[in-house]
Write a protein that holds these residues in place. Structure first.
Motif, mmCIF file in Angstrom:
data_model
loop_
_atom_site.group_PDB
_atom_site.id
_atom_site.type_symbol
_atom_site.label_atom_id
_atom_site.label_comp_id
_atom_site.label_asym_id
_atom_site.label_seq_id
_atom_site.Cartn_x
_atom_site.Cartn_y
_atom_site.Cartn_z
ATOM 1 N N GLY A 99 7.245 0.886 -1.831
ATOM 2 C CA GLY A 99 6.748 2.257 -1.778
ATOM 3 C C GLY A 99 5.619 2.515 -0.799
ATOM 4 O O GLY A 99 5.321 3.668 -0.512
ATOM 5 N N GLY A 100 4.946 1.460 -0.297
ATOM 6 C CA GLY A 100 3.893 1.650 0.688
ATOM 7 C C GLY A 100 2.770 2.526 0.172
ATOM 8 O O GLY A 100 2.224 2.311 -0.904
ATOM 9 N N ILE A 132 -1.129 4.870 -3.393
ATOM 10 C CA ILE A 132 -0.012 5.587 -4.019
ATOM 11 C C ILE A 132 -0.543 6.577 -5.053
ATOM 12 O O ILE A 132 -0.114 7.732 -5.096
ATOM 13 C CB ILE A 132 0.963 4.589 -4.673
ATOM 14 N N ALA A 133 -1.481 6.115 -5.864
ATOM 15 C CA ALA A 133 -2.026 6.977 -6.913
ATOM 16 C C ALA A 133 -2.658 8.238 -6.329
ATOM 17 O O ALA A 133 -2.509 9.337 -6.885
ATOM 18 C CB ALA A 133 -3.043 6.203 -7.749
ATOM 19 N N GLN A 134 -3.345 8.099 -5.210
ATOM 20 C CA GLN A 134 -3.961 9.254 -4.564
ATOM 21 C C GLN A 134 -2.901 10.150 -3.919
ATOM 22 O O GLN A 134 -2.945 11.378 -4.040
ATOM 23 C CB GLN A 134 -4.963 8.789 -3.502
ATOM 24 N N THR A 135 -1.939 9.542 -3.237
ATOM 25 C CA THR A 135 -0.906 10.310 -2.547
ATOM 26 C C THR A 135 -0.076 11.145 -3.523
ATOM 27 O O THR A 135 0.317 12.275 -3.216
ATOM 28 C CB THR A 135 0.016 9.370 -1.743
ATOM 29 N N LEU A 136 0.188 10.601 -4.706
ATOM 30 C CA LEU A 136 1.035 11.284 -5.684
ATOM 31 C C LEU A 136 0.240 11.939 -6.809
ATOM 32 O O LEU A 136 0.812 12.310 -7.839
ATOM 33 C CB LEU A 136 2.044 10.287 -6.272
ATOM 34 N N SER A 137 -1.044 12.120 -6.602
ATOM 35 C CA SER A 137 -1.896 12.636 -7.671
ATOM 36 C C SER A 137 -1.526 14.052 -8.100
ATOM 37 O O SER A 137 -1.840 14.456 -9.222
ATOM 38 C CB SER A 137 -3.369 12.611 -7.231
ATOM 39 N N VAL A 190 15.229 16.247 -8.626
ATOM 40 C CA VAL A 190 14.826 14.869 -8.939
ATOM 41 C C VAL A 190 13.978 14.864 -10.204
ATOM 42 O O VAL A 190 12.975 15.571 -10.308
ATOM 43 C CB VAL A 190 14.045 14.251 -7.764
ATOM 44 N N GLU A 191 14.391 14.072 -11.169
ATOM 45 C CA GLU A 191 13.707 14.033 -12.462
ATOM 46 C C GLU A 191 12.475 13.128 -12.446
ATOM 47 O O GLU A 191 11.467 13.421 -13.094
ATOM 48 C CB GLU A 191 14.675 13.545 -13.539
ATOM 49 N N HIS A 192 12.572 12.023 -11.709
ATOM 50 C CA HIS A 192 11.505 11.020 -11.789
ATOM 51 C C HIS A 192 11.653 10.060 -10.618
ATOM 52 O O HIS A 192 12.765 9.777 -10.168
ATOM 53 C CB HIS A 192 11.613 10.251 -13.111
ATOM 54 N N MET A 193 10.516 9.573 -10.106
ATOM 55 C CA MET A 193 10.513 8.539 -9.082
ATOM 56 C C MET A 193 9.715 7.334 -9.575
ATOM 57 O O MET A 193 8.630 7.488 -10.145
ATOM 58 C CB MET A 193 9.881 9.046 -7.783
ATOM 59 N N THR A 194 10.263 6.141 -9.347
ATOM 60 C CA THR A 194 9.551 4.893 -9.617
ATOM 61 C C THR A 194 9.321 4.183 -8.289
ATOM 62 O O THR A 194 10.255 3.999 -7.506
ATOM 63 C CB THR A 194 10.364 3.986 -10.545
ATOM 64 N N LEU A 195 8.091 3.801 -8.036
ATOM 65 C CA LEU A 195 7.748 3.099 -6.804
ATOM 66 C C LEU A 195 7.470 1.640 -7.112
ATOM 67 O O LEU A 195 6.647 1.330 -7.981
ATOM 68 C CB LEU A 195 6.520 3.722 -6.134
ATOM 69 N N MET A 237 14.437 3.499 0.782
ATOM 70 C CA MET A 237 13.646 2.343 1.208
ATOM 71 C C MET A 237 13.516 2.289 2.729
ATOM 72 O O MET A 237 14.404 2.705 3.479
ATOM 73 C CB MET A 237 14.262 1.032 0.706
ATOM 74 N N ASN A 238 12.370 1.793 3.134
ATOM 75 C CA ASN A 238 12.111 1.381 4.509
ATOM 76 C C ASN A 238 11.679 -0.072 4.405
ATOM 77 O O ASN A 238 10.497 -0.380 4.423
ATOM 78 C CB ASN A 238 11.021 2.254 5.134
#
Length: 225
Positions: free
Chosen positions: A88-89, A120-125, A104-109, A151-152
């Motif tokens: 997830g970077g 990640i926590a800040q980006t998806l806050s 989209v219901e949910h994303m898991t990184l 994915m990358n």
């Protein structure tokens, strides 16, 4: 080594087989605390572009990776269900999906670099329907959990190309997808992923070849009987 000496006062070093190791024994009376705090501050997560947080040392830490940007533009807005971002970077891909794909219901990184998790926590806050796992996606992707995966995948070990790493990402994704699931990935044009996609999925296609990158989509993972 010079910086460590400035911070800690004394260092020792050993050179062998074209490598150099250096170390210090902590002595509180010699520590340059101002310099320690300066370097700790430099490593703190920071907003590199609007809404995307990163820190030095992460992949493409000070700019949005062009391949990830191309993949984000390629994933259709009508994609639906539960998704995952393998590797997830800083969370850029998941952020784009959660922002633009309302079904989209949910994303898991899944991210193996622990230092990326605060980013990640800040980006998806601003979102609620996501979670992250400190995990090696090639070993801990799970089984038949997701409707789609993006994915990358990384393809370097040190400075050397290691296409097998991306191939292991693909194999893990095939196991983690449900029977009708889709994999969306971006890769440098030269990377040999098509053969393993054919081994793991019933169908796959290249959707785009641009700027040295290719966008690949695979559907319906094959199951061993």
């Amino acid at each position: 080594e010079k910086l460590l000496r400035e911070i800690a006062g004394e260092t020792e070093a050993l050179s062998k087989n074209k490598c150099r190791a250096f170390w210090t024994v902590k002595n509180s009376s010699q520590i340059n605390t101002d310099l320690v705090e300066e370097w700790i501050a430099r490593d703190a997560p920071q907003e590199m572009e609007a809404g995307v947080w990163s820190r030095p040392g992460l992949f493409s830490w000070n700019r949005i990776d062009a391949g990830s940007e191309l993949l984000a533009d390629s994933v259709p807005e009508n994609i639906r269900g539960r998704g995952a971002d393998f590797g997830g970077g800083q969370g850029f891909l998941s952020r784009e999906i959660l922002q633009h794909c309302r079904h989209v219901e949910h994303m898991t990184l899944l991210e193996a670099e622990h230092r990326a998790l605060p980013c990640i926590a800040q980006t998806l806050s601003g979102f609620e329907n996501w979670d992250m796992k400190w995990a090696d996606a090639t070993k801990e992707g799970g089984s038949t959990l997701y409707d789609f995966i993006v994915m990358n995948p990384p393809f370097h070990v040190g400075r050397a190309d290691a296409a097998s790493l991306g191939q292991d990402f693909i194999r893990s994704a095939a196991k983690a997808l449900r029977g009708s699931g889709q994999l969306w990935l971006v890769a440098n044009r030269h990377l040999p992923y098509e053969e393993v996609l054919g081994e793991c999925f019933k169908t796959f296609e290249m959707l785009e070849d641009s700027g040295g990158y290719k966008i690949l989509r695979a559907e319906k993972p094959k199951r061993k009987r």
